[in-house]
Design an enzyme around this catalytic site. Structure first.
Site, PDB file in Angstrom:
ATOM      1  N   GLU A 111      11.242  19.297 -23.203  1.00 57.63           N
ATOM      2  CA  GLU A 111      12.235  19.376 -22.375  1.00 57.63           C
ATOM      3  C   GLU A 111      13.474  19.456 -23.399  1.00 57.63           C
ATOM      4  O   GLU A 111      14.397  20.082 -23.350  1.00 57.63           O
ATOM      5  CB  GLU A 111      12.382  18.591 -21.534  1.00 57.63           C
ATOM      6  N   SER A 490      -5.830  -6.705  39.094  1.00 54.21           N
ATOM      7  CA  SER A 490      -6.359  -8.184  39.152  1.00 54.21           C
ATOM      8  C   SER A 490      -5.903  -9.112  37.992  1.00 54.21           C
ATOM      9  O   SER A 490      -5.904 -10.195  37.903  1.00 54.21           O
ATOM     10  CB  SER A 490      -7.735  -8.434  39.510  1.00 54.21           C
TER      11      SER A 490
END
Length: 838
Positions: A111, A490
């Site tokens: 780069e 229940s």
């Protein structure tokens, strides 16, 4: 001779000024002087114009000194181990010293070879980029960048990626400023942490895992060189789609490293001979566990902090949060497995309900279609596969790792639910299926249509240890543990009877199990209640018997005597739901969630103290500061390796008392009987102190069980998302309780068998289990769950007075004399000797 008087200073100044003017006039008369002056003026004007056009509104580079890149949120379990990560940009932030030197050199070679020599701008590179830009005007092609690493930092972090000469000029100015503000190492650190390298990887560490599933220090030289070529365009150098191009560019980077003296020629040649060696897709970093749990955590965090950086510094997808949760991976896996096994047991034989999802693809694009669907199956050896094409008596199927397989006709013969025909004939290209391997082939599997939710909680703190909201979160994202509003049936009865105990009843109170009707006004008329299965009433019985046998008629009668205003008031206080004072809510007609019901039972197990159910223990920002909960304080001395002789440290208690501790214990003690001789006897052979209650609502459309031990309470329901009858045979005791048993057998293994601790003031009295009357001269049989004499828990002054001794219960004088006074233990001694109540 007399000296002449000195000239006045004013006269001398005028003479000098005149001489200067004559000199300037003479110079200005010359042509070359005019040219130089005009050039200088033009230069000043150009600099001013350049500043106005390019440099005036540039962002300050000072923000780079404190720059914090977007980081994912990391989630940890109860033991601190990583379990998940919320990320849209995969990034791991490292310091410059943590990057391998050879890796840094690879990026410099590819780069910016002169990075340590220039001051932000490589003028030779800029000139080449300008020439390239001019040569490509009007062609539609993009010119090469010519940017240094510093310019790339300026572009990516400060000004964006717009393609124009103006942006390049601004980029150069900022690069020069950055070089003045930061060291070269700081600039490289910013670059290596934020550069995009494909596969949703931002930064080199994330890319190392995305392409090679390795830490940076594990990368080989050719792998480092491959990563170094990606900033120019990750999509151009795909290791599988563009292999030749990627190899050519990687080998170029290796050559550049050798030219720069970073590696030897021998190293270059050896590395060039190596393949790229990338993986097709990244393997999960963490074990796939707690899908519904971590999704619920995500929802809570987004609700509090938002999703992206625009929402604030602590956002889920960029804030870099560290989240400590209460998820116990082992408990979670046990809960998930038990619920899934139970759903499959019920659904077995009902046919194939269709594909998990259908996607479209063209040509060989099935892999991308499958991956982007985000469908997976996390159950035993099951896998998600996409139907690619039918070849005679077999379907060719593909998997997310790129492999393919065969699904033959004989292994996909299950009928299509509700339509008829076979699954093999109904499959279409693009269908995503659940399959399991059978030798070299694969067999079709049916994901159950019925679903449910399961939650496990630590009652002492309210922390949720496990949460399963369906069969699989990647198939069904709806979380039935927290989002599904269902009728608890229940399982609400212990709350109803707790209200009755709060208002004067006792476990031995006699309640008639018989017809019970109420007049509801002229519009609704008279409502008559009934027991499950339409069974007739059994006459007067104790409250304990009514709960153990889950008698509806006794429950509504107790609720009516207590007052439904008091009953629904307790339900609201315990955060079950906000209901109107109608008797039907005493039988579980009100909608609630599994998590709320489990939390309510946790209150009972925690002696009436309520804690909000929590999934998150605390949240830290990227710097380690605890930001949630507010005013969080660490428990000092809690993690001491050795006792320091001082009182035991305890974290602060944040709960609140919502029900009397003695009432809570009485209900726990009663519902232990549900396990011993009631509707959940399937759990009795776990052989540990345990309380709980089954539930079956109308239809029945849902079956429930909730219960547990002092250390851990859990609960679940099973039912269709659109309430549909499960069949007349479906009951909580026969379908839900066995699921809980499968979970409990593993989850409680190794836990100490602790009895539920009675609060101060509780009186344990020997009573006749059938009549509720106190007895003497007989002792409870600890090994017989159906013994006629049991221990019952009473509040002070609430137990019935002992009746006169019946002659047949009197021991003989000879037996009394033989036993002697010391062999007649009192109640307290007997309880201590037995080690508990059950």
């Amino acid at each position: 001779m007399a000296s002449s008087p000195p000239e006045p200073a004013t006269i001398r100044l005028h003479r000098e000024t005149g001489r200067v003017r004559r000199t300037l006039a003479t110079a200005w008369a010359k042509r070359w002087v005019k040219i130089v002056a005009m050039l200088a003026a033009g230069f000043v004007i150009a600099v001013g114009a350049f500043w106005l056009i390019f440099a005036r509104d540039l962002p300050s580079v000072d923000q780079l000194r404190t720059y914090e890149p977007p980081l994912p949120t990391n989630v940890r379990g109860i033991d601190g181990a990583p379990i998940y990560s919320y990320a849209r940009e995969r990034r791991v932030e490292l310091s410059f010293a943590e990057y391998p030197p050879l890796l840094v050199k690879a990026f410099l070679a590819a780069e910016d070879k002169t990075f340590f020599e220039h001051h932000g701008v490589d003028y030779t590179g800029v000139a080449g980029a300008v020439v390239d830009y001019v040569s490509k005007l009007g062609t539609g092609r993009r010119a090469r960048g010519g940017s240094t690493i510093t310019q790339q930092v300026a572009k990516n972090l400060l000004i964006g990626n717009a393609y124009s000469p103006t942006r390049k000029a601004k980029e150069a100015i900022l690069a020069w400023k950055i070089e003045n503000a930061l060291s070269k190492q700081q600039i490289l650190e910013l670059y290596l942490n934020q550069i995009f390298l494909g596969r949703n990887a931002y930064g080199v560490e994330a890319a190392s895992h995305a392409y090679f599933d390795k830490e940076l220090n594990e990368l080989t030289l050719p792998q480092m060189a491959y990563l170094a070529i990606l900033p120019k365009g990750p999509s151009n150098y795909d290791p599988f789609r563009d292999t030749d191009r990627a190899l050519e560019r990687r080998n170029w980077a290796l050559g550049e490293m050798a030219k720069a003296g970073f590696i030897t020629a021998a190293q270059r040649d050896e590395a060039r001979a190596q393949p790229i060696g990338a993986i097709s897709h990244r393997m999960p970093k963490f074990e796939s566990v707690g899908g519904y749990f971590v999704e619920e955590v995500r929802r809570q965090l987004i609700g509090k902090y938002g999703e992206t950086a625009r929402d604030g510094p602590y956002s889920v997808y960029s804030g870099g949060l560290w989240v400590r949760t209460s998820l116990d991976p082992k408990v979670q896996s046990y809960a998930a497995q038990a619920l899934r096994d139970g759903l499959l047991r019920y659904d077995r034989g009902r046919g194939w309900a269709g594909p998990l999802r259908h996607v479209s693809f063209e040509g060989d694009g099935w892999l991308g279609a499958l991956i982007t669907s985000n469908v997976a199956v996390n159950y035993n050896d099951w896998r998600a596969a996409i139907a690619i094409a039918r070849d005679g008596d077999a379907w060719r199927i593909g998997f997310a790792n790129g492999q393919t397989g065969e699904l033959p006709r004989d292994l996909a013969q299950m009928p299509v639910r509700g339509k008829g025909g076979t699954a093999f004939a109904a499959i279409k290209p693009g269908d995503i299926l659940a399959v399991a391997s059978e030798g070299s082939r694969f067999a079709l599997r049916a994901v159950p249509k019925v679903s449910g939710g399961f939650v496990v909680q630590e009652p002492a703190t309210g922390r949720i240890l496990a949460m399963q909201g369906g069969f699989d979160s990647s198939i069904q994202s709806f979380n039935r543990a927290t989002q599904a509003l269902r009728q608890p049936g229940s399982t609400i009865k212990p709350i109803v009877y707790s209200a009755a105990l709060e208002h004067g009843m006792t476990p031995a109170s006699i309640i008639v199990d018989g017809p019970f009707c109420v007049y509801q006004g002229a519009r609704l008329g008279q409502k008559c209640f009934r027991n499950f299965g339409n069974s007739r009433g059994a006459g007067p019985h104790t409250m304990r018997w009514g709960i153990e046998q889950s008698r509806n008629l006794m429950t509504v009668r107790a609720a009516a005597q207590t007052g439904m205003t008091n009953v629904v008031g307790l339900m609201k206080t315990m955060n079950i739901g906000d209901y109107q004072p109608y008797l039907s809510y005493a039988l579980g007609a009100g909608e609630t969630t599994v998590m709320r019901m489990v939390n309510a039972y946790g209150v009972l197990a925690n002696q009436g103290r309520w804690h909000a159910p929590t999934l998150v223990d605390f949240v830290q920002d990227r710097h380690g500061k605890v930001i949630w909960p507010e005013n969080w304080r660490a428990c000092d001395r809690c993690n001491m390796p050795d006792w320091d002789g001082k009182p035991m440290p305890r974290p602060g208690i944040r709960g609140r008392q919502v029900i009397d501790a003695m009432t809570a214990y009485q209900m726990v003690h009663i519902t232990e009987g549900v396990i011993q001789r009631g509707t959940a006897t399937v759990l009795r052979d776990l052989n540990r102190p345990m309380f709980g209650k089954t539930g079956t609502n109308s239809g029945p459309t849902d079956v429930w069980f909730i219960g547990g031990t002092p250390q851990m309470v859990g609960g679940l329901y099973m039912g269709y998302d659109t309430p549909t009858s499960l069949g007349g045979y479906a009951q909580g005791g026969t379908m839900a309780a066995p699921i809980f048993k499968e979970f409990a057998a593993k989850a409680y293994d190794g836990l100490e068998k602790l009895p539920f601790r009675a609060p101060e003031g509780i009186r344990m009295v020997r009573i006749d289990r059938g009549s509720g009357r106190p007895v003497f001269g007989a002792w409870p049989s600890m090994g017989d769950p159906k013994a006629s004499v049991i221990w019952e828990a009473f509040k002070p002054q609430s137990e019935a007075r002992r009746a006169p001794r019946r002659p047949e219960a009197e021991p003989s004088a000879a037996a009394s004399a033989a036993a002697g006074p010391r062999n007649q233990p009192n109640d307290s001694e007997f309880l201590q000797r037995q080690g508990g109540i059950y």
